[in-house]
Write an enzyme that holds these catalytic residues in place. Structure first.
Site, PDB file in Angstrom:
ATOM      1  N   ASN A  57       0.855  -1.197   0.000  1.00 11.03           N
ATOM      2  CA  ASN A  57       0.000   0.000   0.000  1.00 11.03           C
ATOM      3  C   ASN A  57       0.888   1.244   0.000  1.00 11.03           C
ATOM      4  O   ASN A  57       2.121   1.147   0.022  1.00 11.03           O
ATOM      5  CB  ASN A  57      -0.953  -0.026   1.209  1.00 11.03           C
ATOM      6  CG  ASN A  57      -0.176  -0.105   2.503  1.00 11.03           C
ATOM      7  OD1 ASN A  57       0.561   0.802   2.865  1.00 11.03           O
ATOM      8  ND2 ASN A  57      -0.323  -1.223   3.221  1.00 11.03           N
ATOM      9  N   PHE A 106      -3.806   2.954  15.559  1.00 11.31           N
ATOM     10  CA  PHE A 106      -4.247   4.028  14.668  1.00 11.31           C
ATOM     11  C   PHE A 106      -5.438   3.513  13.878  1.00 11.31           C
ATOM     12  O   PHE A 106      -5.485   2.334  13.541  1.00 11.31           O
ATOM     13  CB  PHE A 106      -3.114   4.449  13.714  1.00 11.31           C
ATOM     14  CG  PHE A 106      -2.261   5.538  14.284  1.00 11.31           C
ATOM     15  CD1 PHE A 106      -1.507   5.316  15.429  1.00 11.31           C
ATOM     16  CD2 PHE A 106      -2.208   6.791  13.697  1.00 11.31           C
ATOM     17  CE1 PHE A 106      -0.728   6.315  15.978  1.00 11.31           C
ATOM     18  CE2 PHE A 106      -1.431   7.805  14.231  1.00 11.31           C
ATOM     19  CZ  PHE A 106      -0.683   7.566  15.380  1.00 11.31           C
TER      20      PHE A 106
HETATM   21  O1  C5P Z   1      -8.136  -2.934  11.574  1.00 11.41           O
HETATM   22  P1  C5P Z   1      -7.326  -1.788  11.065  1.00 11.41           P
HETATM   23  O2  C5P Z   1      -6.327  -2.188   9.994  1.00 11.41           O
HETATM   24  O3  C5P Z   1      -8.131  -0.585  10.667  1.00 11.41           O
HETATM   25  O4  C5P Z   1      -6.506  -1.322  12.341  1.00 11.41           O
HETATM   26  C1  C5P Z   1      -5.494  -0.372  12.269  1.00 11.41           C
HETATM   27  C2  C5P Z   1      -4.572  -0.539  13.442  1.00 11.41           C
HETATM   28  O5  C5P Z   1      -4.230  -1.914  13.631  1.00 11.41           O
HETATM   29  C3  C5P Z   1      -3.258   0.162  13.230  1.00 11.41           C
HETATM   30  O6  C5P Z   1      -2.768   0.539  14.499  1.00 11.41           O
HETATM   31  C4  C5P Z   1      -2.392  -0.909  12.602  1.00 11.41           C
HETATM   32  O7  C5P Z   1      -1.021  -0.682  12.780  1.00 11.41           O
HETATM   33  C5  C5P Z   1      -2.858  -2.151  13.341  1.00 11.41           C
HETATM   34  N1  C5P Z   1      -2.803  -3.398  12.560  1.00 11.41           N
HETATM   35  C6  C5P Z   1      -1.920  -4.399  12.927  1.00 11.41           C
HETATM   36  N2  C5P Z   1      -1.892  -5.569  12.239  1.00 11.41           N
HETATM   37  C7  C5P Z   1      -2.725  -5.774  11.199  1.00 11.41           C
HETATM   38  C8  C5P Z   1      -3.629  -4.774  10.812  1.00 11.41           C
HETATM   39  C9  C5P Z   1      -3.642  -3.581  11.507  1.00 11.41           C
HETATM   40  O8  C5P Z   1      -1.151  -4.201  13.867  1.00 11.41           O
HETATM   41  N3  C5P Z   1      -2.664  -6.919  10.545  1.00 11.41           N
END
Ligand code: C5P
Length: 415
Positions: A215, A330
């Site tokens: 991304n 975040f």
């Molecule tokens: O669920 P979402 O992707 O919106 O959540 C965002 C948060 O979760 C961010 O803090 C991101 O760094 C963390 N995250 C994570 N591992 C993932 C997906 C998101 O630590 N696989």
């Protein structure tokens, strides 16, 4: 809460400036002391005023400069004994050979020596003079006397001198003097002794040896937070996906590529972490099987179906540990900002969510500015749009406050 950079907030510093070319550096020193929140009262000797003007120092310190022991008007405002009592530190920079001699002899023939003699505050001097004058037995004897009296002798440094000589006698740089003042007077930085782990940037999920899913995350916000956490005194581990952002000074960077690499690095770093901040835009999915060889176009243009599996949720994994740091997530949302952030707070069982409205074009992605809402179990706080670096400082301040308040409840490493 105080700004964590303002470590000298309301500390009263009497800055003495005596006659030497290094007096020009005292202007910078004065300014930086004020930036750190100190109240600075400048006292200059007559010789000092021949090198830089009292008007300059008045503008920098925001207070009229004192030069005269027997000035009726100044004495009426704050007498010299009051001035000596007012100071929490007397720093004389530059301190000339003549001043050191007068201080060592205990004379009180001008305002600065009188204030030193009448004060119970610590006194520090930053000698600045020609190398031969510094080496002279008289100056060395005076410094030994002063050290014996408890006066701190800061410097001098060595190097090229304004007179063309080389050797000891250079006044220490303002930065070095500031560090010493902060050590002596400053409140410890808010995250001193804490370990902060931050994930930042995107992850890359290989499809085959030459292609990947990823991304557009730049890593800038995560790196700005790492810099702010280090400035707040923390030991910082920054786990970074592939980004082209320089590592902030004093930060330990661990480079990773995939979400699973990032999880492994996060679990290792989280062992003794006090705060974990997930800023990374982790790829939610990865190809179920990365091909060993480059995937070829099928004959007949039949296209390619990708089989994806879900990646581990790094932040939820860290937050579910039995003994765990204070965890901050975040959340980039395009609608129902607060409700979605709150559900993330509960679902991932984190302590704080930084919610970002990415539907607005003036903030967030691709912009130098960002504005967020902090969502905590007990309520919300809106931080308006501002430069990302300023926001990082504010966020670290808020995270530190929440983490320290929460420490006795659930976090191991802060006990
Ligand atoms: O669920 P979402 O992707 O919106 O959540 C965002 C948060 O979760 C961010 O803090 C991101 O760094 C963390 N995250 C994570 N591992 C993932 C997906 C998101 O630590 N696989």
């Amino acid at each position: 809460m105080r700004d964590f950079m303002q470590r000298l907030q309301q500390k009263r510093v009497l800055l003495g400036i005596t006659g030497g070319i290094a007096a020009y550096k005292a202007c910078e020193l004065c300014r930086r002391l004020c930036d750190l929140g100190a109240d600075v009262q400048v006292v200059m000797t007559l010789a000092g005023t021949r090198f830089v003007t009292p008007l300059t120092l008045q503008a920098l310190s925001g207070r009229p400069v004192r030069t005269d022991l027997l000035d009726p008007a100044a004495e009426a405002a704050m007498g010299h004994i009051e001035l000596a009592r007012w100071a929490e530190l007397i720093l004389v920079a530059p301190a000339s050979a003549d001043f050191l001699a007068r201080l060592a002899a205990g004379t009180a023939d001008d305002l600065l020596t009188t204030a030193c003699l009448a004060s119970d505050a610590p006194i520090a001097v930053a000698p600045a003079m020609n190398q031969a004058m510094w080496r002279s037995p008289a100056t060395q004897r005076n410094c030994a006397t002063l050290a014996g009296d408890g006066v701190r002798i800061w410097g001098p440094g060595s190097g090229s001198q304004a007179c063309g000589d080389e050797g000891p006698g250079r006044m220490l740089e303002p930065n070095d003097l500031l560090d010493r003042v902060q050590t002596l007077l400053g409140t410890p930085p808010v995250l001193a002794g804490r370990h902060v782990v931050i994930t930042a940037g995107p992850t890359r999920e290989p499809l085959d040896p030459v292609r990947y899913l990823s991304n557009h995350s730049s890593g800038k916000q995560g790196f700005a937070l790492a810099e702010a956490a280090a400035a707040a005194g923390a030991r910082v581990t920054l786990i970074a996906g592939p980004v082209a952002v320089p590592t902030p000074a004093g930060v330990t960077r661990v480079d990773v590529t995939t979400a699973r690499d990032m999880l492994a690095a996060a679990e290792a770093a989280a062992q003794d972490a006090d705060v974990f901040i997930g800023v990374a835009a982790v790829a939610d999915f990865r190809p179920a099987n990365a091909a060993d060889q480059k995937i070829k176009k099928a004959a007949g243009g039949s296209g390619l179906a990708l089989d994806l599996v879900e990646n581990p949720d790094i932040i939820a994994t860290i937050a579910s540990r039995e003994v765990r740091p204070f965890v901050v997530a975040f959340a980039a949302e395009t609608e129902n900002l607060i409700a979605n952030a709150r559900s993330k707070l509960e679902r991932k069982r984190v302590d704080l969510v930084v919610a970002n409205d990415v539907s607005r074009s003036d903030i967030g992605f691709g912009s130098d500015d960002n504005g967020v809402t902090l969502v905590a179990p007990e309520g919300e706080e809106c931080l308006p749009a501002m430069p990302k670096t300023a926001l990082a400082r504010l966020l670290i301040e808020r995270i530190a406050r929440h983490a320290i308040e929460a420490a006795p409840r659930q976090h191991h490493a802060q006990s």
